[in-house]
Every structure is written in C-alpha cells, then in structure tokens.
Design a protein around this motif. Structure first.
Motif, short mmCIF file in Angstrom:
data_model
loop_
_atom_site.label_atom_id
_atom_site.label_comp_id
_atom_site.label_asym_id
_atom_site.label_seq_id
_atom_site.Cartn_x
_atom_site.Cartn_y
_atom_site.Cartn_z
N HIS A 261 -11.39 6.42 -6.27
CA HIS A 261 -10.41 6.12 -5.22
C HIS A 261 -10.04 4.64 -5.19
O HIS A 261 -10.28 3.94 -4.19
N PRO A 262 -9.50 4.13 -6.30
CA PRO A 262 -9.17 2.71 -6.34
C PRO A 262 -8.01 2.36 -5.41
O PRO A 262 -7.21 3.23 -5.06
N LYS A 263 -7.95 1.07 -5.08
CA LYS A 263 -6.85 0.63 -4.21
C LYS A 263 -5.58 0.44 -5.02
O LYS A 263 -4.48 0.51 -4.49
N LEU A 264 -5.76 0.15 -6.31
CA LEU A 264 -4.61 -0.08 -7.18
C LEU A 264 -4.76 0.75 -8.46
O LEU A 264 -5.78 0.66 -9.15
N LEU A 265 -3.75 1.55 -8.75
CA LEU A 265 -3.77 2.36 -9.97
C LEU A 265 -2.82 1.72 -10.99
O LEU A 265 -1.66 1.47 -10.67
N ARG B 215 -3.36 6.77 -0.79
CA ARG B 215 -4.40 5.79 -0.47
C ARG B 215 -4.43 4.63 -1.47
O ARG B 215 -5.33 3.79 -1.43
N ALA B 216 -3.45 4.60 -2.41
CA ALA B 216 -3.47 3.52 -3.40
C ALA B 216 -2.05 3.04 -3.70
O ALA B 216 -1.09 3.78 -3.54
N SER B 217 -1.98 1.79 -4.15
CA SER B 217 -0.72 1.31 -4.71
C SER B 217 -0.73 1.68 -6.19
O SER B 217 -1.80 1.71 -6.80
N SER C 44 -1.24 8.34 -4.34
CA SER C 44 -0.49 7.22 -3.78
C SER C 44 -0.65 7.11 -2.26
O SER C 44 -0.30 6.12 -1.65
N GLY D 115 -11.62 -2.67 -7.50
CA GLY D 115 -10.51 -2.08 -6.74
C GLY D 115 -9.44 -1.43 -7.59
O GLY D 115 -8.44 -0.95 -7.05
N PRO E 111 0.83 -1.21 0.00
CA PRO E 111 0.00 0.00 0.00
C PRO E 111 0.87 1.26 0.00
O PRO E 111 1.86 1.33 0.73
#
Lengths: 242, 247
Positions: free
Chosen positions: A150-154, A181-183, A179, A75, A26
């Motif tokens: 607001h995805p967890k993975l970009l 809030r996301a990887s 970054s 996600g 993360p």
C-alpha cells in the motif's frame, strides 16, 4: 504528496532531463508520455531512487529522496519497464519475499500477500511458477508487487506495453482501486487507454516537459489531437502548461 | 537485520537449485580429495598432522570456489534487471551486500564441513591403525583460518560481481584478484625487491593455514583477513551506491 522540483539529469555530456518540475496530489494519476528516448524511464528511475539527479529535488510528503532514501523508498511502489522477476519462485513465494523485503511485519505478511493476489486478479495463480507465466501475467505479478505494501506513490514504467486488451483492463481496474489511497505516475505510449483513467497527462519531449494537460479541462478528442500534434511535431515543440 | 535475513534466505534458495552451486561444490570436493590423497602420499613418514593436510589441501581451491559461487550474486541481478527492484526497496545497500555475502559464506562453510568428512571419518575408518585422530581444537583452528580466507575471497567476489552483468566475466575477474594477483605480487616482490623478502615471508596464504593448524595463532593474520573482508564489503556497498549515480 510528490513534489518534483527542477530536476536535471545527464549521462556524461548528454543531457537527458532538463528542468522537470511538477507535483502529484493524493489520489491523482498522472500519465507521462513522449517519444522513445524522451526521458520517461529516466524520470521514473529518478523518482524510484535508482538514479541520482544532477540538480533539483524529489520529495514525497516532504521526505527528500536523496537525504532520507530509505524512508522515501518505504513510501513507493515501483514497476520496472521490463518486469523482472525470479523465475524459480511461485507467484506467492515471490510476493511473500518482496513484502518481507519491504519491511512488512511478520504477522501481516500473509494477509498482505492474499490481499494483493486478490486485488491483482492473481488469486488462482499463487502456486504457479513464474517461469511458466505469460508476459501479461508477469506484468501483473510485477504490478501486484508494486501494490503490495500500500505505497503512497506508485511508479509504473510502461505498464501497458505488450499487454492484451483483457490484461490492460485488469491492470486499469487494479490501478483505479489503488489510486484511492496512492498517487500514481505511469508512463507509456498507449495514450488512448491511459486517458480513460488518468487525471493529468505530461508530454515529455527531448527531456523537457512539452505540455502538462489536466484531462478534465479538455474534450477527449481535442486532448488526443493536441498530444498527437506534440508527438508528431519537431523535437522541442512546446505547449503552454494547463 | 531483517532485510539481511530475507536476502540471505532468497540467495540460499537460489543456490540450492543453481547449476552454479552444485557442480562447483562437487568439483571442489573432488579436487580437494585428490590433493588430500597426494599430500598424504607425498608426506609419508613426515610429521605433518592430519588437520594440516586438510587445511593445505582445501585452501588452494577456495579462491576458485568462491569466484564461481559469488559470480552470480549481483551480475545475475544486473543482467535480469532485478537489481532495480532491489535498489528501489527500502533497504540499505549494506544489508543487500551482507545478505548476499552471508549466503555465499553459508555455502562455503557447508562445503568445508563436507571436506572435513575425509580426515575425520573416512580416513580413520580406512586406515585406523595408521592415524591418531586430530583434536577438536586443532580442527577448529584450521577451520577458522579456512573460513577467514574464504570470507576474504567471497567478499572480493561479491564486490567484483557488482561490476559486471556477465557472470563469467565476474568469475574470471574474481579469480584474477583472488589468486593470480596475490601470486604475481608475491613473485614480483621476491624477484625484484629481495630486500622486502623478510617482510613478505609471512604472506603466503598456505603458511597461515599451516601455522593455525599447528596451533600458531596470530592476531595480525586474523586482523588481515577481517580487514580485507570488511574492505571488500564496504567497497561493494559503495559500488552499489555508485550505480545510482550513473545507472
């Protein structure tokens, strides 16, 4: 957060990716670079569920991309290499459409779109038709789309390609904010610029991971030199992962 | 359900401004109008009812209209690369297919509604003493069979659109599947397999239209069109899933 485990992919008899294994924690930004045809876009397409790997697994917070694809895709935020958009829409209409398509609740759509426009530096352009936008702004609209829910993975394929310096800075700022809030997995050839904000660099060569460097472990000049050496060397050259 | 609605709205919007919608619909109404007048003239003195003339004049042109309307649904997305963004969104292939299919069907329904103005408003106004107005039930039955046929053509067109990046190629292939192929199969059966004539006698699509317009309902015919529509839509979502296998 993201676990990529022994991914292999072929187009017919032609092997594109071989035994790709890495993870992204993360808040981490991992830059993927390599020669043209090294397999960067194919890797991104597999991570975005656009291609199915021949072997191996991709998991986001334990959710398998093949077993539970819709939940997995909920996600991720994906920016495609060529930034395709609907030219007949305005920027705001397009983002509203995309946010709705991604399943955002009706009450939140408006707020999400305004937040995304502001975060991507597109606030004054919401009523502009997409067909009238320059390449740089089209890319920023695509980035805004990827960031919108607001995805967890970009997953950002060739984010900086064709952008001028101010646009690159704007994209980098948006990315730095996201970054938190996301990887992030980002591909490209602009390694000098990516080194400013990425935490690790993966060099792909002939569909294999030639090297995986943690940027904090090296002096910038040394890291650049190592990457350049790998990219300039014969295909298949490999450096021990850091 | 929500994803279907979002895609449906997007496609309706795209249809509204698309050259590939306004021109084909206008052309359909023109050729339909011409066919209507010719059928009316050729059947002077016969017992053909007005709703039958409507159905028989519209039905032959439906495959062509559906091929042109559906050609862009997926072919355009594939050509522009938007298909990647659609497929990476958290929606099922089925929702994507249904949203696009319903948008084409909406245009079809509106077009058929416009074509209905000729027998229900225009013709009675021009020649009131010559015509007895068709009953609402008869018109509804004719509309039902036309919509059933249109749904099968649109579903086939939507499926074929997945296979191409070039819209013209998708339209030509749809036309082959929707018009030329059934005609060729029917002609081949009549020519080389005369023993099967009785079994395929119900096949001609215009016979279905005529039967429904005169009150001869058949659940088998309804089932045929519904099954064809479901088959093509199912195949379409599987083809989309297949794109994930090989890009």
């Amino acid at each position: 957060m993201l676990d990529v485990d022994h991914i292999t992919f072929s187009y017919g008899a032609r092997r594109i990716l071989t035994d790709i294994t890495f993870d992204v924690a993360p808040g981490e930004i991992i830059a993927v670079t390599g020669r043209n045809g090294a397999g960067k876009t194919t890797l991104m397409k597999i991570l975005a569920c656009l291609l199915m790997q021949d072997a191996g697994t991709v998991r986001l917070q334990g959710i398998d991309a093949l077993r539970r694809p819709v939940k997995y895709r909920r996600g991720i935020g994906y920016l495609s290499e060529h930034s395709p958009l609907y030219s007949d829409m305005t920027v705001e209409e397009y983002l509203t459409y995309r946010v709705r398509l991604k399943g955002e609740r009706a009450l939140r759509v408006r707020r999400r779109v305004s937040e995304t426009l502001a975060a991507s530096g597109l606030s004054g352009m919401q009523d502009t038709r997409i067909r009238l936008l320059s390449h740089g702004y089209r890319k920023r609209v695509s980035l805004a789309d990827a960031l919108s829910t607001h995805p967890k993975l970009l997953l950002l394929d060739d984010l900086l390609a064709g952008l001028d310096r101010p646009q690159r800075k704007a994209c980098a700022a948006a990315l730095a904010a996201a970054s938190s809030r996301a990887s992030v997995v980002v591909t490209g050839h602009e390694i000098d610029e990516m080194l400013d904000w990425c935490t690790r660099v993966m060099v792909l060569d002939g569909g294999r991971i030639a090297a995986l460097f943690r940027t904090s472990d090296f002096e910038r000049a040394e890291l650049t030199e190592r990457i350049d050496r790998l990219l300039a060397g014969p295909p298949g050259g490999k450096e021990a992962p850091a | 359900m929500k994803a279907i609605q979002v895609i449906w709205l997007r496609e309706i919007r795209a249809f509204r401004g698309a050259f590939s919608c306004g021109v084909p619909v206008a052309a359909f109404l023109a050729v339909y109008g011409w066919t209507f007048v010719m059928t009316l003239r050729n059947n002077e003195g016969s017992v053909l009812q007005i709703q039958s003339i409507w159905g028989l004049s519209a039905a032959p042109w439906l495959p062509i209209l559906s091929a042109v309307l559906t050609m862009r649904l997926f072919a355009e997305e594939r050509a522009t690369g938007m298909i990647d963004l659609l497929m990476s969104a958290p929606i099922r292939e089925r929702d994507l297919v249904l949203g696009k299919f319903f948008s084409a069907m909406t245009v079809m329904a509106v077009t058929l509604g416009l074509s209905l103005l000729v027998p229900t408003l225009l013709l009675p106004a021009l020649s009131a003493p010559l015509l007895t107005p068709a009953s609402a039930a008869a018109i509804a039955a004719t509309a039902l069979i036309l919509l059933l046929q249109a749904s099968a053509w649109c579903a086939a067109g939507t499926m074929i659109s997945v296979l191409f990046r070039n819209q013209a190629a998708a339209a030509v292939s749809s036309l082959i599947v929707c018009s030329a192929l059934p005609i060729a199969v029917y002609a081949a059966i009549l020519t080389w397999m005369p023993g099967l004539r009785a079994q395929v006698a119900w096949m001609p699509l215009l016979v279905h239209v005529y039967d429904f317009s005169t009150g001869l309902f058949s659940t088998a015919v309804i089932a045929l069109y519904v099954a064809a529509t479901l088959f093509f839509l199912f195949a379409c979502s599987k083809l989309l899933a297949l794109l994930r296998l090989r890009g």
